[in-house]
Design an enzyme around this catalytic site. Sequence first.
Site, PDB file in Angstrom:
ATOM      1  N   HIS A 194      -4.143   5.988   2.889  1.00 19.49           N
ATOM      2  CA  HIS A 194      -4.732   4.591   2.522  1.00 19.49           C
ATOM      3  C   HIS A 194      -4.097   3.545   3.290  1.00 19.49           C
ATOM      4  CE1 HIS A 194      -5.823   1.467  -0.620  1.00 19.49           C
ATOM      5  NE2 HIS A 194      -6.710   2.369  -0.494  1.00 19.49           N
ATOM      6  N   ASP A 217       0.850  -0.958   0.040  1.00 18.35           N
ATOM      7  CA  ASP A 217       0.002  -0.059  -0.129  1.00 18.35           C
ATOM      8  C   ASP A 217       0.637   1.392   0.156  1.00 18.35           C
ATOM      9  OD1 ASP A 217      -2.338   1.923   0.638  1.00 18.35           O
ATOM     10  OD2 ASP A 217      -3.560  -0.281   0.936  1.00 18.35           O
ATOM     11  N   SER A 265     -11.031  -1.213  -1.423  1.00 16.21           N
ATOM     12  CA  SER A 265      -9.746  -1.167  -0.780  1.00 16.21           C
ATOM     13  C   SER A 265      -9.938  -1.425   0.683  1.00 16.21           C
ATOM     14  CB  SER A 265      -9.145   0.301  -1.110  1.00 16.21           C
ATOM     15  OG  SER A 265      -8.347   0.343  -2.139  1.00 16.21           O
TER      16      SER A 265
END
Length: 783
Positions: free
Chosen positions: A231, A158, A564
């Site tokens: 994220h 990520d 996600s």
Amino acid sequence: MKMVEKPEKWQVLTLTIFMFFNIALSAKTPLTKKTYIVQMDKSAKPESFSNHIDWYSSKVQSVLIKPENQEDGGEDQQRVIYTYQNAFHGVAARLSEQEAERLEEQDGVLAIFPETKYELHTTRSPLFLGLEPHVRASTTNVWSQRVTDHDVIVGVLDTGVWPESQSFNDTGMTPVPAHWKGACETGRGFTKSNCNKKIVGARIFYHGYEAATGKINEQTEFKSPRDQDGHGTHTAATVAGSPVRGANLLGYARGTARGMAPSARIAAYKVCWVGGCFSSDILSAVDRAVTDGVNVLSISLGGGVSSYYRDSLSVAAFGAMEMGIFVSCSAGNGGPDPVSLTNVSPWITTVGASTMDRDFPATVKLGNGRTITGVSLYRGRMKLSTNKQYPVVYLGSNSTSPNPSSLCLEGTLDRRVVAGKIVICDRGISPRVQKGEVVKEAGGVGMILANTAANGEELVADCHLVPAVAVGENEARGIKHYASTSPRATATLTFLGTRVGVRPSPVVAAFSSRGPNLVSLEILKPDMVAPGVNILAAWTGALGPSSLPADRRRVKFNILSGTSMSCPHVSGIAALLKARHPDWSPAAIKSALMTTAYVHDNTRKPLQDSSAASISTPYDHGAGHINPGRALDPGLIYDIEAQDYLEFLCTQRLTPTQLKVFTKYSNRSCKNNLASPGDLNYPALSVVFPDRTNVSVLTLHRTVTNVGPAVSNYHAIVSPFKGAYVKVEPRTLKFTKANQKLSYKIIFTTKSRQAVPEFGGLVWKDGVHRVRSPIVVVWLPPL
Ligand SMILES: *[C@@H]1O[C@H](CO)[C@@H](O)[C@H](O)[C@H]1NC(C)=O
Ligand SMILES: *[C@@H]1O[C@H](CO)[C@@H](O)[C@H](O)[C@H]1NC(C)=O
Ligand SMILES: *[C@@H]1O[C@H](CO)[C@@H](O)[C@H](O)[C@H]1NC(C)=O
Ligand SMILES: *[C@@H]1O[C@H](CO)[C@@H](O)[C@H](O)[C@H]1NC(C)=O
């Protein structure tokens, strides 16, 4: 164009089927160099080379075309940017088109993949939910920590991590397992002390990124595992964050935040940068994670879809699977369009997104007395009085107006028209919070974000910079009508906080990517859905909750939506299953998750689809919504070994060279014992009648392994189909031993060919366990 009506999916499918396999490589540019991933046949190394790295690099050297007038000695050294040795064998190198073509013809070279750019599967805006009800109350046993949970390490590919988050506090954790071989790489803003017993590894992969976009600017970007996007922190915390009491976003969703496997360890592999995520970096991270010793890989990103052998992530995931690593990927946010899935390989677990039973209501009170409920996460300095009414304006009602979803884009709002008003904006492609920012900058005092047909009634709550409420398509129509027809239309917005017990839930998210899986119609995808709408988890300290540069707020937790967010839920649950069943293969873990998934919501009705306000199908939700408590004890599993996946590939009409991409040790070969791809021992059944109308009977074969009580009797129950008779043989499976395998056949006989796919299920019951497989029956249109 978004497709909403179910039958249209099928028309799109039949069109796309033919276009799909004709995707050509990008246009040739003879001189410029690009990154190519070169897969080598490890076993073909000549004895004259003492090691593989030398051999790979000499292969690359041998095809280089030296520019005549350039002295470039130093440059060639940098042609090879990665060497891969574990999940994948070969190199990533900077080559011209011509050099790549030459290399492809060399002995020992199996395949060449041009660098591709991947994207994170998040909608990058806050949405709704708190953490502890991710899973129902009846499954609390999943949360009780066990010593073995500490042994499981999840690799998260990520944007890195924000190590100061309390979700990564390792107080009370046991020492790092001895088998762990990972490392804590350092750089700006990241020292060895940022790793601990929770974050056991942190690495960065940037050679592909730098080769494509130029050197990383270390002033504006952390060239270290530190997450400046948010994220990666969010997904890692969702997998295995430690419990944090009183977590909330600006007061919303207050509660204890914790990952699915709060005792498991996290290894962060930073592969995504400000300028994107690149396949050579992703591949290097998978390769490294395998040697480091991860048990699970969580990959919340995706690229386009291509054949298995052309998709480098698919090939690397195959290598990881061979090493016993469970690979969980997001399905993509391309919904509700059909055929919008990514990461569809059978050895990958493909996760779609659904809602939870929590949201953040807010109301729009119109001047005509009507009150409409929507959602919002607004909390800020701009305030609207609940007693006052403000003028409201909609600029998209004229038939001559541009595409309504382009409303409220940067530079499109006239201050003279919107200042002091609440502006109605249609939800479109640009980030929703950005529309709010545009309204604010043009002097608007509030925004009503109106769903269109593409989103239906799916409500996404955002952390806007301006007071804003998101409303569903039906209500939006009424509000827009009122604003366009009443000369003095007014409204005010009120924010009501957090609400739980929302019914119905879960509902499949409109944005969740949909099947069918055109790479192999016989493999139903997505595999399952998990919470992916309005998920609260840890956040970076480098960006505000809206992710907008203008957002000066800093929060410890943020609420995001996307597949996600659903992928790390499954990765975390897989870690729990791995801890309790260390001998289970990746396929066994997937089988347990799929056969115990539920397909009914909390109103006991079939799962719905928020894009169409209709019932969702296995093309939307796969086997259904994960049910972790039951997945611990599935009764039976459908196991698949690496050789079985290869046999599946042997049915995919790959050339021997294409097949070699997967058989890198070259001692694995096709035994051709799989009659058809549908016979892969998958926990879902997808029956595809060919376009020849004379084929009216198809038989699928399956083998189940008893992982429940040694002596168990299972009976089959199969749903009826309009277009086919279905028969299971035998109807009863009598097990007498633990881990005993028994096989059955399921025979489909066409009654009448149907124009659209039919959906149903097969359940094996022993009185305690329900082992359910979704069924899809498809009749390809006659040629
Ligand atoms: C971690 O949590 C413990 C117990 O809640 C607390 O005492 C400690 O200060 C925390 N550590 C850090 C680095 O914040
Ligand atoms: C439609 O456009 C015309 C001309 O630009 C304008 O006068 C009118 O007010 C608009 N109607 C609505 C409902 O916005
Ligand atoms: C194939 O070769 C590898 C390494 O050479 C070996 O570890 C593996 O056991 C072999 N597999 C089979 C099926 O023979
Ligand atoms: C169906 O027809 C095709 C050609 O039209 C033929 O090759 C095939 O053998 C037939 N299959 C059956 C099951 O009759």
